[in-house]
Design a protein around this motif. Structure first.
Motif, PDB file in Angstrom:
ATOM      1  N   ARG A 166      83.298  24.452  45.732  1.00  0.00           N
ATOM      2  CA  ARG A 166      82.210  24.345  44.757  1.00  0.00           C
ATOM      3  C   ARG A 166      81.390  25.629  44.669  1.00  0.00           C
ATOM      4  O   ARG A 166      80.884  25.986  43.611  1.00  0.00           O
ATOM      5  CB  ARG A 166      81.279  23.176  45.113  1.00  0.00           C
ATOM      6  CG  ARG A 166      81.945  21.821  45.033  1.00  0.00           C
ATOM      7  CD  ARG A 166      80.926  20.703  45.137  1.00  0.00           C
ATOM      8  NE  ARG A 166      80.076  20.817  46.316  1.00  0.00           N
ATOM      9  CZ  ARG A 166      78.745  20.897  46.272  1.00  0.00           C
ATOM     10  NH1 ARG A 166      78.126  20.901  45.131  1.00  0.00           N
ATOM     11  NH2 ARG A 166      78.051  20.973  47.389  1.00  0.00           N
ATOM     12  N   ASP A 174      83.377  35.666  35.012  1.00  0.00           N
ATOM     13  CA  ASP A 174      82.352  34.618  35.076  1.00  0.00           C
ATOM     14  C   ASP A 174      80.957  35.208  34.886  1.00  0.00           C
ATOM     15  O   ASP A 174      80.136  34.672  34.138  1.00  0.00           O
ATOM     16  CB  ASP A 174      82.410  33.900  36.432  1.00  0.00           C
ATOM     17  CG  ASP A 174      83.740  33.223  36.687  1.00  0.00           C
ATOM     18  OD1 ASP A 174      84.253  32.571  35.764  1.00  0.00           O
ATOM     19  OD2 ASP A 174      84.261  33.357  37.814  1.00  0.00           O
ATOM     20  N   ARG A 269      71.331  25.122  36.769  1.00  0.00           N
ATOM     21  CA  ARG A 269      72.697  24.874  37.253  1.00  0.00           C
ATOM     22  C   ARG A 269      73.570  24.305  36.145  1.00  0.00           C
ATOM     23  O   ARG A 269      74.684  24.785  35.909  1.00  0.00           O
ATOM     24  CB  ARG A 269      72.662  23.909  38.440  1.00  0.00           C
ATOM     25  CG  ARG A 269      74.053  23.685  39.046  1.00  0.00           C
ATOM     26  CD  ARG A 269      74.047  22.625  40.122  1.00  0.00           C
ATOM     27  NE  ARG A 269      73.892  21.287  39.575  1.00  0.00           N
ATOM     28  CZ  ARG A 269      72.873  20.484  39.812  1.00  0.00           C
ATOM     29  NH1 ARG A 269      71.876  20.887  40.584  1.00  0.00           N
ATOM     30  NH2 ARG A 269      72.814  19.278  39.288  1.00  0.00           N
ATOM     31  N   LYS A 270      73.071  23.289  35.466  1.00  0.00           N
ATOM     32  CA  LYS A 270      73.850  22.665  34.391  1.00  0.00           C
ATOM     33  C   LYS A 270      74.052  23.625  33.221  1.00  0.00           C
ATOM     34  O   LYS A 270      75.100  23.608  32.563  1.00  0.00           O
ATOM     35  CB  LYS A 270      73.155  21.388  33.922  1.00  0.00           C
ATOM     36  CG  LYS A 270      73.194  20.263  34.953  1.00  0.00           C
ATOM     37  CD  LYS A 270      72.477  19.028  34.456  1.00  0.00           C
ATOM     38  CE  LYS A 270      72.546  17.904  35.498  1.00  0.00           C
ATOM     39  NZ  LYS A 270      71.819  16.691  35.046  1.00  0.00           N
ATOM     40  N   GLN A 273      76.803  26.003  34.278  1.00  0.00           N
ATOM     41  CA  GLN A 273      78.088  25.305  34.296  1.00  0.00           C
ATOM     42  C   GLN A 273      78.599  25.033  32.886  1.00  0.00           C
ATOM     43  O   GLN A 273      79.814  25.068  32.640  1.00  0.00           O
ATOM     44  CB  GLN A 273      77.954  23.999  35.084  1.00  0.00           C
ATOM     45  CG  GLN A 273      77.771  24.241  36.580  1.00  0.00           C
ATOM     46  CD  GLN A 273      77.449  22.978  37.367  1.00  0.00           C
ATOM     47  OE1 GLN A 273      77.050  21.954  36.802  1.00  0.00           O
ATOM     48  NE2 GLN A 273      77.618  23.026  38.681  1.00  0.00           N
ATOM     49  N   LEU A 276      80.232  28.238  31.618  1.00  0.00           N
ATOM     50  CA  LEU A 276      81.562  28.433  32.194  1.00  0.00           C
ATOM     51  C   LEU A 276      82.567  27.446  31.611  1.00  0.00           C
ATOM     52  O   LEU A 276      83.712  27.807  31.310  1.00  0.00           O
ATOM     53  CB  LEU A 276      81.493  28.278  33.720  1.00  0.00           C
ATOM     54  CG  LEU A 276      80.682  29.340  34.473  1.00  0.00           C
ATOM     55  CD1 LEU A 276      80.584  28.988  35.950  1.00  0.00           C
ATOM     56  CD2 LEU A 276      81.313  30.715  34.304  1.00  0.00           C
ATOM     57  N   GLN A 277      82.130  26.199  31.438  1.00  0.00           N
ATOM     58  CA  GLN A 277      83.029  25.177  30.907  1.00  0.00           C
ATOM     59  C   GLN A 277      83.467  25.509  29.483  1.00  0.00           C
ATOM     60  O   GLN A 277      84.616  25.267  29.100  1.00  0.00           O
ATOM     61  CB  GLN A 277      82.337  23.816  30.935  1.00  0.00           C
ATOM     62  CG  GLN A 277      83.237  22.655  30.518  1.00  0.00           C
ATOM     63  CD  GLN A 277      82.543  21.319  30.608  1.00  0.00           C
ATOM     64  OE1 GLN A 277      81.315  21.245  30.693  1.00  0.00           O
ATOM     65  NE2 GLN A 277      83.305  20.241  30.588  1.00  0.00           N
ATOM     66  N   ARG A 281      86.372  28.081  32.342  1.00  0.00           N
ATOM     67  CA  ARG A 281      86.320  28.682  33.669  1.00  0.00           C
ATOM     68  C   ARG A 281      86.070  27.587  34.719  1.00  0.00           C
ATOM     69  O   ARG A 281      85.452  26.558  34.426  1.00  0.00           O
ATOM     70  CB  ARG A 281      85.202  29.731  33.745  1.00  0.00           C
ATOM     71  CG  ARG A 281      85.400  30.914  32.811  1.00  0.00           C
ATOM     72  CD  ARG A 281      86.639  31.698  33.186  1.00  0.00           C
ATOM     73  NE  ARG A 281      86.524  32.251  34.537  1.00  0.00           N
ATOM     74  CZ  ARG A 281      87.548  32.696  35.252  1.00  0.00           C
ATOM     75  NH1 ARG A 281      88.802  32.605  34.775  1.00  0.00           N
ATOM     76  NH2 ARG A 281      87.347  33.199  36.453  1.00  0.00           N
ATOM     77  N   PRO A 282      86.536  27.783  35.965  1.00  0.00           N
ATOM     78  CA  PRO A 282      86.318  26.783  37.026  1.00  0.00           C
ATOM     79  C   PRO A 282      84.833  26.547  37.275  1.00  0.00           C
ATOM     80  O   PRO A 282      83.996  27.425  37.060  1.00  0.00           O
ATOM     81  CB  PRO A 282      86.987  27.423  38.250  1.00  0.00           C
ATOM     82  CG  PRO A 282      87.949  28.420  37.696  1.00  0.00           C
ATOM     83  CD  PRO A 282      87.325  28.928  36.435  1.00  0.00           C
ATOM     84  N   LYS A 283      84.518  25.354  37.764  1.00  0.00           N
ATOM     85  CA  LYS A 283      83.134  24.989  38.039  1.00  0.00           C
ATOM     86  C   LYS A 283      82.571  25.829  39.184  1.00  0.00           C
ATOM     87  O   LYS A 283      83.274  26.190  40.119  1.00  0.00           O
ATOM     88  CB  LYS A 283      83.051  23.507  38.408  1.00  0.00           C
ATOM     89  CG  LYS A 283      81.640  22.954  38.439  1.00  0.00           C
ATOM     90  CD  LYS A 283      81.659  21.444  38.637  1.00  0.00           C
ATOM     91  CE  LYS A 283      80.262  20.857  38.600  1.00  0.00           C
ATOM     92  NZ  LYS A 283      80.271  19.383  38.725  1.00  0.00           N
ATOM     93  N   THR A 285      78.440  26.786  41.263  1.00  0.00           N
ATOM     94  CA  THR A 285      77.070  26.318  41.482  1.00  0.00           C
ATOM     95  C   THR A 285      76.134  27.518  41.583  1.00  0.00           C
ATOM     96  O   THR A 285      76.578  28.680  41.625  1.00  0.00           O
ATOM     97  CB  THR A 285      76.972  25.504  42.777  1.00  0.00           C
ATOM     98  OG1 THR A 285      77.209  26.389  43.888  1.00  0.00           O
ATOM     99  CG2 THR A 285      77.986  24.368  42.797  1.00  0.00           C
ATOM    100  N   SER A 288      76.862  29.826  44.265  1.00  0.00           N
ATOM    101  CA  SER A 288      77.961  30.764  44.050  1.00  0.00           C
ATOM    102  C   SER A 288      77.445  32.195  43.925  1.00  0.00           C
ATOM    103  O   SER A 288      78.147  33.155  44.261  1.00  0.00           O
ATOM    104  CB  SER A 288      78.744  30.385  42.785  1.00  0.00           C
ATOM    105  OG  SER A 288      79.386  29.141  42.933  1.00  0.00           O
TER     106      SER A 288
END
Length: 343
Positions: A166, A174, A269-270, A273, A276-277, A281-283, A285, A288
Motif C-alpha cells: 500500500r 506517478d 489521500r482520496k 488516489q 492515480l486511478q 496507476r497502482p494505488k 497512500t 508513499s
C-alpha cells in the motif's frame, strides 16, 4: 444507592443499583417519574430487607444486548478515546445486525451468528478481522459475567488478508501525475515529498515551526514523541509565505484531535488516489511520499544513517541523534530531489 434514568428509545424509567457489587438495571415499566419513584422506593425497601424477589428477571435484563453493550462501552472508555470510538463503531454495527436477525440477548450469540456477521459486513478483510477482535474482547467480558460458557469469537472463520504494497514508492510517472493535478493540495504534497515527514505531522505544522533564517522545520514528531529538526528545501521556501506563529500551514487539515485529523487526511489521500486511478496507476497512500523520499535520497547517494536521521525513525536504535549533525549538508541533499508537475 439507587437511581432512576431513561434509556434511549424507551418510554419507561429504569431502576439502577448495585447488588453484591454488581450493577443491575431493571425497567420500572412506568412512564411518569412520580410513579417510577414509588417503584424505586418500594424496591429500595425490599433491597434493605434482603428481599430480592423483584430481581427475578435480573439475568434476562443483564443479558440484554443494549444493556450489556452500554456497560461494555463504559469500560472501553477507560482505556482511551480512540479505544472507545472503535468499540462504539463496532458495537453499533453489530447490534444493528443482531436486531435484524431477531437476537436480543448476549447468550444467543453463537459461532454461526458471528460467521453470518462476517458475511454481512461489506468491508475489507482487515476490517472484518478488526471487528471480530473487538467482539472477542466484548464476549470475554460476557464470559466473566457468566452470560456465556465459551467465547464463540475464537472459532469464527475469517477471510484471508492478502498483503499489498500500500505504501509503495511513487515512480516519476506517478509524481508527474500527482503534482500536475494537485490543485489546492500542491503545497501539502510538496511537503510530503520533500521532507519525508508523516502526513499527520505535516498537517499539524504552524508557521511557528518554520525557521526561515535557517531553512529548517522544528517540530514534534508524534511517533517518537521528540522535537526534531529537518532541512527545508529551496523549493519549499519559495512556495511559503510568512504568517502568524500559531497559524496552521494547512488549516483545512489541522486539528488537535487525532480522530478529526485522521478524518481530515482522508481528503488529500482520496484526491491523490483518484488522480492515480484516472491514469490506471497502482494505488498508493500519503505514506508513499515518505517511502519515496527515503528511496530518492538513497538513489542520490545519501547514506542509510543520514537517511534514518532525516526520517526521524522512532526505534531506540535510530533515534540516538534527533537533529542532523550538519543541517546545511542535509539541505544540499534534499535540494537535489527532482521537480515534478512542470509542463
Amino acid at each position: 444507592m439507587s437511581t432512576l434514568y431513561k434509556r434511549q428509545n424507551s418510554p419507561y424509567y429504569s431502576y439502577s443499583t448495585y447488588i453484591r457489587g454488581k450493577r443491575v438495571r431493571i425497567s420500572t415499566v412506568m412512564r411518569q417519574k412520580s410513579l417510577a419513584q414509588k417503584v424505586q422506593f418500594d424496591w429500595d425497601m425490599k433491597l434493605f430487607k434482603g428481599d430480592l424477589s423483584f430481581t427475578n428477571n435480573l439475568n434476562h435484563v443483564q443479558n440484554d444486548i443494549d444493556a450489556f453493550m452500554d456497560e461494555y462501552l463504559k469500560l472501553r472508555s477507560r482505556v482511551s478515546i480512540n479505544t472507545y470510538d472503535t468499540a462504539r463503531t463496532v458495537t453499533k454495527r453489530f447490534k444493528c445486525f443482531l436486531k435484524g436477525i431477531g437476537i436480543s440477548t448476549i447468550s444467543e450469540i453463537t459461532v454461526k451468528v458471528l460467521d453470518d456477521y462476517i458475511d454481512y459486513l461489506d468491508t475489507a478483510p482487515k476490517t472484518k478481522h478488526n471487528h471480530i477482535k473487538e467482539i472477542k474482547i466484548m464476549l470475554d467480558r460476557a464470559m466473566i459475567e457468566n452470560h456465556l460458557d465459551r467465547n464463540p469469537a475464537k472459532h469464527v472463520t475469517l477471510p484471508r488478508i492478502i498483503k499489498v504494497d500500500r505504501h509503495r514508492m511513487l515512480e516519476p510517472k506517478d509524481l508527474q501525475i500527482i503534482f500536475k493535478g494537485a490543485g489546492s493540495w500542491k503545497l501539502y504534497f510538496e511537503f510530503l515529498y520533500r521532507t519525508g515527514l508523516r502526513a499527520g505531522d505535516i498537517a499539524r505544522l504552524t508557521y511557528g515551526n518554520i525557521d526561515f533564517k535557517r531553512s529548517a522545520i522544528i517540530s514534534l514528531v508524534r511517533k517518537s514523541r521528540r522535537i526534531h529538526e529537518f532541512p527545508l528545501s529551496d523549493t519549499l521556501i519559495s512556495m511559503l509565505k510568512k504568517g502568524e506563529k500559531d497559524t496552521p500551514l494547512f488549516p483545512m487539515l489541522y486539528s488537535a484531535s487525532d480522530r478529526t485529523l485522521s478524518d481530515n487526511l482522508a481528503k488529500p489521500r482520496k484526491y491523490m488516489q483518484a488522480l492515480l486511478q484516472a491514469e490506471d496507476r497502482p494505488k498508493a497512500t500519503l505514506h508513499s511520499f515518505r517511502t519515496t523520499f527515503n528511496n530518492t535520497l538513497r538513489d542520490l547517494g545519501l547514506s542509510i544513517d543520514d537517511r534514518r536521521i532525516l526520517l526521524a525513525h522512532s526505534s531506540s536504535e535510530t533515534t540516538k541523534i534527533y537533529t542532523h549533525p550538519n543541517l546545511e549538508v542535509a539541505k544540499k541533499w534534499v535540494d537535489k530531489m527532482p521537480v515534478f508537475g512542470m509542463d
